[in-house]
Design a protein around this motif. Structure first.
Motif, PDB file in Angstrom:
ATOM      1  N   PHE A 163      44.088  50.009  31.124  1.00 34.50           N
ATOM      2  CA  PHE A 163      43.928  48.820  30.283  1.00 34.50           C
ATOM      3  C   PHE A 163      45.251  48.286  29.758  1.00 34.50           C
ATOM      4  N   GLU A 164      46.275  49.120  29.651  1.00 30.91           N
ATOM      5  CA  GLU A 164      47.622  48.612  29.338  1.00 30.91           C
ATOM      6  C   GLU A 164      48.107  47.733  30.492  1.00 30.91           C
ATOM      7  N   SER A 165      47.890  48.180  31.709  1.00 23.39           N
ATOM      8  CA  SER A 165      48.252  47.394  32.884  1.00 23.39           C
ATOM      9  C   SER A 165      47.413  46.116  32.956  1.00 23.39           C
ATOM     10  N   HIS A 166      46.127  46.247  32.677  1.00 21.16           N
ATOM     11  CA  HIS A 166      45.200  45.114  32.791  1.00 21.16           C
ATOM     12  C   HIS A 166      45.544  44.006  31.804  1.00 21.16           C
ATOM     13  N   VAL A 167      45.800  44.352  30.554  1.00 25.35           N
ATOM     14  CA  VAL A 167      46.094  43.315  29.562  1.00 25.35           C
ATOM     15  C   VAL A 167      47.370  42.561  29.929  1.00 25.35           C
ATOM     16  N   ALA A 168      48.369  43.279  30.428  1.00 25.46           N
ATOM     17  CA  ALA A 168      49.607  42.607  30.839  1.00 25.46           C
ATOM     18  C   ALA A 168      49.331  41.642  31.991  1.00 25.46           C
ATOM     19  N   TRP A 169      48.509  42.069  32.946  1.00 22.50           N
ATOM     20  CA  TRP A 169      48.157  41.217  34.079  1.00 22.50           C
ATOM     21  C   TRP A 169      47.306  40.020  33.636  1.00 22.50           C
ATOM     22  N   MET A 170      46.392  40.225  32.694  1.00 25.48           N
ATOM     23  CA  MET A 170      45.501  39.161  32.221  1.00 25.48           C
ATOM     24  C   MET A 170      46.259  38.029  31.530  1.00 25.48           C
ATOM     25  N   GLU A 171      47.436  38.320  31.011  1.00 26.96           N
ATOM     26  CA  GLU A 171      48.224  37.273  30.339  1.00 26.96           C
ATOM     27  C   GLU A 171      48.564  36.125  31.278  1.00 26.96           C
ATOM     28  N   GLY A 172      48.512  36.341  32.577  1.00 25.34           N
ATOM     29  CA  GLY A 172      48.798  35.298  33.545  1.00 25.34           C
ATOM     30  C   GLY A 172      47.611  34.414  33.890  1.00 25.34           C
ATOM     31  N   HIS A 173      46.454  34.675  33.309  1.00 26.64           N
ATOM     32  CA  HIS A 173      45.265  33.872  33.617  1.00 26.64           C
ATOM     33  C   HIS A 173      45.385  32.461  33.026  1.00 26.64           C
ATOM     34  N   PRO A 174      44.743  31.472  33.690  1.00 27.65           N
ATOM     35  CA  PRO A 174      44.743  30.107  33.161  1.00 27.65           C
ATOM     36  C   PRO A 174      44.102  30.057  31.775  1.00 27.65           C
ATOM     37  N   ARG A 175      44.616  29.201  30.919  1.00 26.57           N
ATOM     38  CA  ARG A 175      44.073  29.057  29.561  1.00 26.57           C
ATOM     39  C   ARG A 175      43.413  27.699  29.355  1.00 26.57           C
ATOM     40  N   SER A 176      43.346  26.878  30.409  1.00 24.41           N
ATOM     41  CA  SER A 176      42.671  25.585  30.313  1.00 24.41           C
ATOM     42  C   SER A 176      42.006  25.281  31.651  1.00 24.41           C
TER      43      SER A 176
ATOM     44  N   TRP B 267      38.561  37.549  40.005  1.00 28.72           N
ATOM     45  CA  TRP B 267      38.465  38.539  41.072  1.00 28.72           C
ATOM     46  C   TRP B 267      39.370  38.198  42.241  1.00 28.72           C
ATOM     47  N   ARG B 268      39.531  36.916  42.542  1.00 26.92           N
ATOM     48  CA  ARG B 268      40.455  36.521  43.611  1.00 26.92           C
ATOM     49  C   ARG B 268      41.872  36.975  43.247  1.00 26.92           C
ATOM     50  N   GLN B 269      42.289  36.687  42.017  1.00 26.00           N
ATOM     51  CA  GLN B 269      43.630  37.081  41.587  1.00 26.00           C
ATOM     52  C   GLN B 269      43.783  38.600  41.563  1.00 26.00           C
ATOM     53  N   ALA B 270      42.738  39.299  41.102  1.00 29.82           N
ATOM     54  CA  ALA B 270      42.821  40.762  41.023  1.00 29.82           C
ATOM     55  C   ALA B 270      43.087  41.352  42.403  1.00 29.82           C
ATOM     56  N   MET B 271      42.375  40.873  43.410  1.00 29.06           N
ATOM     57  CA  MET B 271      42.542  41.408  44.761  1.00 29.06           C
ATOM     58  C   MET B 271      43.919  41.088  45.327  1.00 29.06           C
ATOM     59  N   GLU B 272      44.501  39.980  44.892  1.00 34.80           N
ATOM     60  CA  GLU B 272      45.794  39.571  45.433  1.00 34.80           C
ATOM     61  C   GLU B 272      46.992  40.075  44.634  1.00 34.80           C
ATOM     62  N   THR B 273      46.835  40.248  43.303  1.00 36.55           N
ATOM     63  CA  THR B 273      48.045  40.457  42.498  1.00 36.55           C
ATOM     64  C   THR B 273      48.021  41.624  41.514  1.00 36.55           C
ATOM     65  N   TRP B 274      46.863  42.219  41.224  1.00 38.56           N
ATOM     66  CA  TRP B 274      46.871  43.301  40.240  1.00 38.56           C
ATOM     67  C   TRP B 274      47.135  44.621  40.945  1.00 38.56           C
ATOM     68  N   GLN B 275      48.296  45.171  40.717  1.00 41.79           N
ATOM     69  CA  GLN B 275      48.716  46.385  41.417  1.00 41.79           C
ATOM     70  C   GLN B 275      47.838  47.587  41.107  1.00 41.79           C
ATOM     71  N   ASP B 276      47.178  47.609  39.955  1.00 41.78           N
ATOM     72  CA  ASP B 276      46.358  48.754  39.580  1.00 41.78           C
ATOM     73  C   ASP B 276      44.882  48.603  39.942  1.00 41.78           C
ATOM     74  N   LEU B 277      44.523  47.581  40.712  1.00 40.88           N
ATOM     75  CA  LEU B 277      43.123  47.433  41.108  1.00 40.88           C
ATOM     76  C   LEU B 277      42.599  48.669  41.850  1.00 40.88           C
ATOM     77  N   PRO B 278      43.338  49.246  42.801  1.00 42.77           N
ATOM     78  CA  PRO B 278      42.819  50.454  43.455  1.00 42.77           C
ATOM     79  C   PRO B 278      42.593  51.609  42.472  1.00 42.77           C
ATOM     80  N   ALA B 279      43.513  51.814  41.536  1.00 42.32           N
ATOM     81  CA  ALA B 279      43.351  52.875  40.534  1.00 42.32           C
ATOM     82  C   ALA B 279      42.160  52.579  39.629  1.00 42.32           C
ATOM     83  N   PHE B 280      41.983  51.304  39.270  1.00 37.29           N
ATOM     84  CA  PHE B 280      40.849  50.873  38.444  1.00 37.29           C
ATOM     85  C   PHE B 280      39.532  51.175  39.152  1.00 37.29           C
TER      86      PHE B 280
END
Length: 123
Positions: free
Chosen positions: A27-40, A88-101
């Motif tokens: 979740f430390e990794s996830h929150v850092a990655w989530m900061e890149g999500h669109p806000r509008s 989910w599209r972004q997670a599969m392409e850019t979140w390095q910890d998706l396999p560990a998750f």
């Protein structure tokens, strides 16, 4: 402003003590990655929360004894269902910890609501 009508993901992970540290790390990794999500726009991430606490022996009695297990709860609210698809599209392409998750989630008990609609809300 209320989130009624918005789209949300809620996930609960329940685990024994041996899996808690990996949950903290993920979740430390996830929150850092989530900061890149669109806000509008249609895919906007409106709210993101991770909660953690003890699993109780009686889940509806806050004074009951802890079981020794831990529960993590994730809540994400998006403007529309398109936000969940984009997540989910972004997670599969850019979140390095998706396999560990995915590995960690496979070892613990998981309950999920994907693309639910917020039907009640305040503020």
């Amino acid at each position: 402003m209320s989130d009624v009508g918005k789209t949300n993901i809620v996930v609960m992970w329940t685990m024994g003590p041996d899996d808690v540290a990996e949950g903290d790390r993920i979740f430390e990794s996830h929150v850092a990655w989530m900061e890149g999500h669109p806000r509008s726009g249609d895919t906007a991430l409106l709210s993101y929360k991770i909660s953690k606490g003890p699993k109780l022996s009686n889940p509806v009695d806050p004074n009951s004894e802890p079981t020794g297990n831990t529960i993590f709860v994730l809540s994400e609210v998006y403007e529309t269902p398109a936000g969940v698809d984009e997540h989910w599209r972004q997670a599969m392409e850019t979140w390095q910890d998706l396999p560990a998750f995915m590995d960690w989630s496979g070892r613990v008990k998981v309950g999920t609501l994907h693309s639910g609609t917020v039907v009640q809300g305040l503020w």
